[in-house]
Write a protein that holds these residues in place. Structure first.
Motif, PDB file in Angstrom:
ATOM      1  N   THR A   1       0.869  -1.113   0.030  1.00 34.21           N
ATOM      2  CA  THR A   1       0.125  -0.056   0.063  1.00 34.21           C
ATOM      3  C   THR A   1       1.082   1.188  -0.027  1.00 34.21           C
ATOM      4  O   THR A   1       1.888   1.410   0.792  1.00 34.21           O
ATOM      5  CB  THR A   1      -0.922  -0.032   1.198  1.00 34.21           C
ATOM      6  OG1 THR A   1      -1.480  -1.121   1.300  1.00 34.21           O
ATOM      7  CG2 THR A   1      -1.753   1.200   1.189  1.00 34.21           C
ATOM      8  N   VAL A   2       0.504   2.314  -0.902  1.00 33.28           N
ATOM      9  CA  VAL A   2       1.308   3.522  -0.733  1.00 33.28           C
ATOM     10  C   VAL A   2       0.324   4.522  -0.222  1.00 33.28           C
ATOM     11  O   VAL A   2      -1.025   4.364  -0.238  1.00 33.28           O
ATOM     12  CB  VAL A   2       1.661   3.823  -2.307  1.00 33.28           C
ATOM     13  CG1 VAL A   2       2.459   2.883  -3.144  1.00 33.28           C
ATOM     14  CG2 VAL A   2       0.572   4.226  -3.250  1.00 33.28           C
ATOM     15  N   THR A   3       0.913   5.710   0.206  1.00 33.15           N
ATOM     16  CA  THR A   3       0.270   6.837   0.616  1.00 33.15           C
ATOM     17  C   THR A   3       0.423   7.951   0.040  1.00 33.15           C
ATOM     18  O   THR A   3       1.770   8.334  -0.509  1.00 33.15           O
ATOM     19  CB  THR A   3       0.634   6.953   2.186  1.00 33.15           C
ATOM     20  OG1 THR A   3       0.341   5.844   2.954  1.00 33.15           O
ATOM     21  CG2 THR A   3      -0.248   8.273   2.693  1.00 33.15           C
ATOM     22  N   ILE A   4      -0.746   8.440  -0.404  1.00 36.47           N
ATOM     23  CA  ILE A   4      -0.655   9.867  -1.503  1.00 36.47           C
ATOM     24  C   ILE A   4      -1.544  10.683  -0.716  1.00 36.47           C
ATOM     25  O   ILE A   4      -2.693  10.890  -0.443  1.00 36.47           O
ATOM     26  CB  ILE A   4      -1.243   9.638  -3.075  1.00 36.47           C
ATOM     27  CG1 ILE A   4      -0.775   8.263  -3.757  1.00 36.47           C
ATOM     28  CG2 ILE A   4      -1.373  10.833  -3.689  1.00 36.47           C
ATOM     29  CD1 ILE A   4      -1.128   8.030  -4.896  1.00 36.47           C
ATOM     30  N   LEU A   5      -0.836  11.853  -0.287  1.00 37.43           N
ATOM     31  CA  LEU A   5      -1.163  13.115   0.011  1.00 37.43           C
ATOM     32  C   LEU A   5      -1.409  13.863  -0.834  1.00 37.43           C
ATOM     33  O   LEU A   5      -0.439  14.664  -1.628  1.00 37.43           O
ATOM     34  CB  LEU A   5      -0.369  13.490   1.317  1.00 37.43           C
ATOM     35  CG  LEU A   5      -0.362  14.933   1.652  1.00 37.43           C
ATOM     36  CD1 LEU A   5      -1.574  15.011   2.596  1.00 37.43           C
ATOM     37  CD2 LEU A   5       0.883  15.356   2.625  1.00 37.43           C
ATOM     38  N   ILE A   6      -2.585  14.516  -0.873  1.00 36.31           N
ATOM     39  CA  ILE A   6      -3.175  15.289  -2.004  1.00 36.31           C
ATOM     40  C   ILE A   6      -3.573  16.594  -1.529  1.00 36.31           C
ATOM     41  O   ILE A   6      -4.539  16.602  -0.525  1.00 36.31           O
ATOM     42  CB  ILE A   6      -4.268  14.639  -2.952  1.00 36.31           C
ATOM     43  CG1 ILE A   6      -3.906  13.293  -3.565  1.00 36.31           C
ATOM     44  CG2 ILE A   6      -4.794  15.694  -3.986  1.00 36.31           C
ATOM     45  CD1 ILE A   6      -4.850  12.643  -4.148  1.00 36.31           C
ATOM     46  N   SER A   7      -3.015  17.836  -1.860  1.00 42.08           N
ATOM     47  CA  SER A   7      -3.527  19.136  -1.276  1.00 42.08           C
ATOM     48  C   SER A   7      -4.460  19.652  -2.730  1.00 42.08           C
ATOM     49  O   SER A   7      -3.918  19.873  -3.654  1.00 42.08           O
ATOM     50  CB  SER A   7      -2.358  19.996  -1.165  1.00 42.08           C
ATOM     51  OG  SER A   7      -2.846  21.283  -1.041  1.00 42.08           O
ATOM     52  N   ILE A   8      -5.574  20.190  -2.215  1.00 41.47           N
ATOM     53  CA  ILE A   8      -6.618  20.847  -3.299  1.00 41.47           C
ATOM     54  C   ILE A   8      -6.559  22.173  -2.659  1.00 41.47           C
ATOM     55  O   ILE A   8      -7.371  22.514  -1.746  1.00 41.47           O
ATOM     56  CB  ILE A   8      -7.982  20.240  -3.363  1.00 41.47           C
ATOM     57  CG1 ILE A   8      -7.954  18.786  -3.716  1.00 41.47           C
ATOM     58  CG2 ILE A   8      -8.639  21.133  -4.486  1.00 41.47           C
ATOM     59  CD1 ILE A   8      -9.365  18.366  -3.767  1.00 41.47           C
ATOM     60  N   ASP A   9      -5.673  23.151  -2.964  1.00 41.22           N
ATOM     61  CA  ASP A   9      -5.304  24.386  -2.603  1.00 41.22           C
ATOM     62  C   ASP A   9      -6.864  25.188  -2.527  1.00 41.22           C
ATOM     63  O   ASP A   9      -7.402  25.225  -3.563  1.00 41.22           O
ATOM     64  CB  ASP A   9      -4.337  25.051  -3.183  1.00 41.22           C
ATOM     65  CG  ASP A   9      -3.743  26.388  -2.816  1.00 41.22           C
ATOM     66  OD1 ASP A   9      -4.500  27.204  -1.716  1.00 41.22           O
ATOM     67  OD2 ASP A   9      -2.689  26.880  -2.663  1.00 41.22           O
ATOM     68  N   GLY A  10      -7.093  25.681  -1.482  1.00 45.36           N
ATOM     69  CA  GLY A  10      -8.317  26.652  -1.399  1.00 45.36           C
ATOM     70  C   GLY A  10      -9.613  26.008  -1.263  1.00 45.36           C
ATOM     71  O   GLY A  10     -10.788  26.471  -1.449  1.00 45.36           O
ATOM     72  N   PHE A  11      -9.691  24.541  -0.924  1.00 45.86           N
ATOM     73  CA  PHE A  11     -10.878  23.674  -1.266  1.00 45.86           C
ATOM     74  C   PHE A  11     -11.686  23.927   0.119  1.00 45.86           C
ATOM     75  O   PHE A  11     -11.261  23.642   1.073  1.00 45.86           O
ATOM     76  CB  PHE A  11     -10.681  22.409  -1.378  1.00 45.86           C
ATOM     77  CG  PHE A  11     -11.917  21.401  -1.834  1.00 45.86           C
ATOM     78  CD1 PHE A  11     -12.165  21.407  -3.142  1.00 45.86           C
ATOM     79  CD2 PHE A  11     -12.694  21.023  -0.704  1.00 45.86           C
ATOM     80  CE1 PHE A  11     -13.239  20.300  -3.552  1.00 45.86           C
ATOM     81  CE2 PHE A  11     -13.776  20.170  -1.010  1.00 45.86           C
ATOM     82  CZ  PHE A  11     -14.239  20.074  -2.451  1.00 45.86           C
ATOM     83  N   ARG A  12     -12.810  24.596   0.235  1.00 46.95           N
ATOM     84  CA  ARG A  12     -13.572  24.780   1.501  1.00 46.95           C
ATOM     85  C   ARG A  12     -14.324  23.537   1.656  1.00 46.95           C
ATOM     86  O   ARG A  12     -14.771  22.873   0.721  1.00 46.95           O
ATOM     87  CB  ARG A  12     -14.470  25.851   1.442  1.00 46.95           C
ATOM     88  CG  ARG A  12     -14.028  27.267   1.485  1.00 46.95           C
ATOM     89  CD  ARG A  12     -14.739  28.312   1.389  1.00 46.95           C
ATOM     90  NE  ARG A  12     -16.144  28.370   1.613  1.00 46.95           N
ATOM     91  CZ  ARG A  12     -17.119  29.243   1.817  1.00 46.95           C
ATOM     92  NH1 ARG A  12     -16.459  30.417   2.098  1.00 46.95           N
ATOM     93  NH2 ARG A  12     -18.142  29.022   2.324  1.00 46.95           N
ATOM     94  N   PRO A  13     -14.539  23.028   2.995  1.00 51.29           N
ATOM     95  CA  PRO A  13     -15.332  21.938   3.234  1.00 51.29           C
ATOM     96  C   PRO A  13     -16.831  21.930   2.466  1.00 51.29           C
ATOM     97  O   PRO A  13     -17.284  20.871   2.128  1.00 51.29           O
ATOM     98  CB  PRO A  13     -15.736  22.066   4.725  1.00 51.29           C
ATOM     99  CG  PRO A  13     -14.421  22.598   5.294  1.00 51.29           C
ATOM    100  CD  PRO A  13     -14.151  23.744   4.121  1.00 51.29           C
ATOM    101  N   ASP A  14     -17.339  23.034   2.400  1.00 47.62           N
ATOM    102  CA  ASP A  14     -18.751  23.150   1.891  1.00 47.62           C
ATOM    103  C   ASP A  14     -18.844  22.752   0.491  1.00 47.62           C
ATOM    104  O   ASP A  14     -19.960  22.481  -0.160  1.00 47.62           O
ATOM    105  CB  ASP A  14     -19.554  24.502   2.230  1.00 47.62           C
ATOM    106  CG  ASP A  14     -18.803  25.501   1.572  1.00 47.62           C
ATOM    107  OD1 ASP A  14     -17.525  26.002   2.176  1.00 47.62           O
ATOM    108  OD2 ASP A  14     -19.345  26.171   0.450  1.00 47.62           O
ATOM    109  N   TYR A  15     -17.664  22.944  -0.281  1.00 48.85           N
ATOM    110  CA  TYR A  15     -17.726  22.514  -1.641  1.00 48.85           C
ATOM    111  C   TYR A  15     -17.929  21.184  -2.108  1.00 48.85           C
ATOM    112  O   TYR A  15     -18.522  20.638  -3.010  1.00 48.85           O
ATOM    113  CB  TYR A  15     -16.271  22.875  -2.290  1.00 48.85           C
ATOM    114  CG  TYR A  15     -15.615  24.196  -2.551  1.00 48.85           C
ATOM    115  CD1 TYR A  15     -16.574  25.299  -2.003  1.00 48.85           C
ATOM    116  CD2 TYR A  15     -14.259  24.559  -2.694  1.00 48.85           C
ATOM    117  CE1 TYR A  15     -16.068  26.569  -2.122  1.00 48.85           C
ATOM    118  CE2 TYR A  15     -13.890  25.837  -2.797  1.00 48.85           C
ATOM    119  CZ  TYR A  15     -14.819  26.810  -2.476  1.00 48.85           C
ATOM    120  OH  TYR A  15     -14.414  27.935  -2.561  1.00 48.85           O
ATOM    121  N   LEU A  16     -17.707  20.247  -0.808  1.00 49.83           N
ATOM    122  CA  LEU A  16     -18.301  18.871  -1.006  1.00 49.83           C
ATOM    123  C   LEU A  16     -19.800  18.741  -1.126  1.00 49.83           C
ATOM    124  O   LEU A  16     -20.288  17.587  -1.437  1.00 49.83           O
ATOM    125  CB  LEU A  16     -17.849  18.031   0.009  1.00 49.83           C
ATOM    126  CG  LEU A  16     -17.855  16.428   0.035  1.00 49.83           C
ATOM    127  CD1 LEU A  16     -16.648  16.078  -1.011  1.00 49.83           C
ATOM    128  CD2 LEU A  16     -17.512  15.841   1.398  1.00 49.83           C
TER     129      LEU A  16
END
Length: 415
Positions: free
Chosen positions: A42-57
């Protein structure tokens, strides 16, 4: 000219989203195709979505992220102050608050380097070496890492770099970033990274241009990144590559408006101080050792703004011990900005960040999904300093001392 640039930007987002839609789906990250027979770690991938607010989900435009959240865990996440890109990205990978890791702003000064100013293009280890990022710690412990962009990932520290890294280029499309990650996963086990970082900047860019309110142009950016993640997920699925996805943002986004500007020239003539940083907060330094004029002008009450000496910044910000913090910090009300001259591009509603990290608009996003992650849905809000401990746990690296710990993820991790 600006309008033409924006048109090109949005056209590119829409094309990217269409292309990604053709090749992405919403299969669960834990699904394994019948054709996948390889026994992979298993690999771990850390992804940043710069400026993503929780309510966007919650806007019905993120099927891939929503599927990952539903079959994993997600949460609101408190950013560190100041809610800027470089300080918070360095916090995520060091587990330390800006006061303790030294990247106290996107722009800053250090008395040890008079006449020099740190900006986001600076790769000099001097500015970065107050804390060690997780990829350097991993490499020192024999865990291969790779960074497909992350603030600070191009810097050599203690003679060490990630096993693979690319110099940041905003012109490199998101699909090419994904292709690079997938190519790394196609390697033999001996040279395959076990820890990867991946960075998307387009949602933040759209938020700055158009503000965080629901709108076609912002949603095009959000939807395109969601589809990009769907492509990545499915391509790794086809390889039979198990993945722990850790997907975060660095901060939220607040609406700004050209009518909400605090002009510094109305407080003190600009030739009587040095402006280190402006915008969503201001950092001010004296021209001489005499602080009296600056203190008189800035430390009195102001409408829509409060200023403090470095040593008097309220304790809840956990900011002000590091000598790189400006001598005077001025923080406006969320949604207001501080300038000497209003920027030419500030002609309508836009977005900004850098404000009080506890304001709802500055809250960041967290999602985790993978073989080592429970399917527990939404978990309690936590501080972003804890992400470092989670990543170290997942890649089996002994972490350095940090300002966070693993306890926030008791509901998230499988035994």
């Amino acid at each position: 000219m600006i309008r033409h640039i924006l048109q090109l930007f949005i056209t590119g987002l829409l094309l990217a989203g269409c292309a990604a839609t053709q090749s992405s789906g919403t299969a669960g990250a834990g699904d394994t195709p019948l054709s996948a027979q390889q026994n992979r770690e298993t690999v771990t991938i850390l992804i940043s979505i710069d400026g993503f607010r929780p309510d966007y989900l919650n806007r019905g435009i993120t099927p891939n992220l929503s599927t990952l959240a539903a079959s994993g865990v997600y949460a609101d996440m408190r950013s560190s102050f100041p809610t800027k890109t470089f300080p918070n990205h360095w916090t995520l990978v060091t587990g330390k608050r800006p006061d303790n890791h030294g990247i106290v702003g996107n722009s800053m000064e250090d008395k040890a380097r008079p006449g020099e100013r740190f900006t986001m293009s600076n790769k000099d280890p001097f500015w970065w070496n107050q804390a060690e990022p997780i990829w350097i710690t991993a490499e020192k412990q024999g865990v291969r890492s790779a960074t497909m962009f992350w603030p600070g990932s191009e810097v050599e520290l203690d003679g060490t770099r990630p096993g693979d890294w690319w110099p940041f280029s905003q012109a490199l499309s998101n699909d090419r970033r994904i292709n690079a990650v997938v190519d790394w996963m196609r390697r033999p086990a001996a040279t395959r990274p076990q820890l990867i970082t991946l960075y998307f900047d387009t949602v933040d860019t759209a938020g700055h241009f158009f503000g965080p309110a629901p709108g076609e142009k912002l949603h095009a950016a959000i939807g395109a990144v969601d589809q990009n993640i769907g492509v990545l997920k499915n391509q790794l699925l086809e390889l039979g590559q198990p993945v722990n996805f850790i997907i975060t943002s660095d901060h939220g986004m607040a609406e700004t408006h050209p009518d909400r500007v605090i002009y510094l020239d109305n407080i003190l003539p600009r030739d009587q101080y040095r402006l280190v940083v402006d915008g969503n907060y201001a950092g001010i330094e004296p021209l001489t050792d005499d602080m009296s004029a600056i203190n008189t002008a800035f430390l009195k009450p102001h409408e829509n703004m409060e200023c403090w000496k470095r040593e008097d910044i309220p304790a809840r910000f956990q900011y002000g011990k590091n000598p790189r913090v400006p001598s005077i910090l001025c923080l406006p009300e969320t949604g207001w900005v501080i300038y000497q001259d209003k920027p030419q591009w500030m002609t309508g509603i836009g977005g900004g960040h850098g404000y009080d990290h506890l304001h709802p608009d500055m809250i960041a996003f967290f999602l985790a999904n993978g073989p080592d992650i429970q399917s527990n849905g939404k978990i309690e809000t936590f501080d972003n300093v804890d992400i470092y401990s989670l990543i170290a746990h997942l890649v089996d690296v002994k972490p350095n001392a940090s300002d966070g710990d693993i306890s926030s993820f008791e509901q998230a991790l499988k035994p």
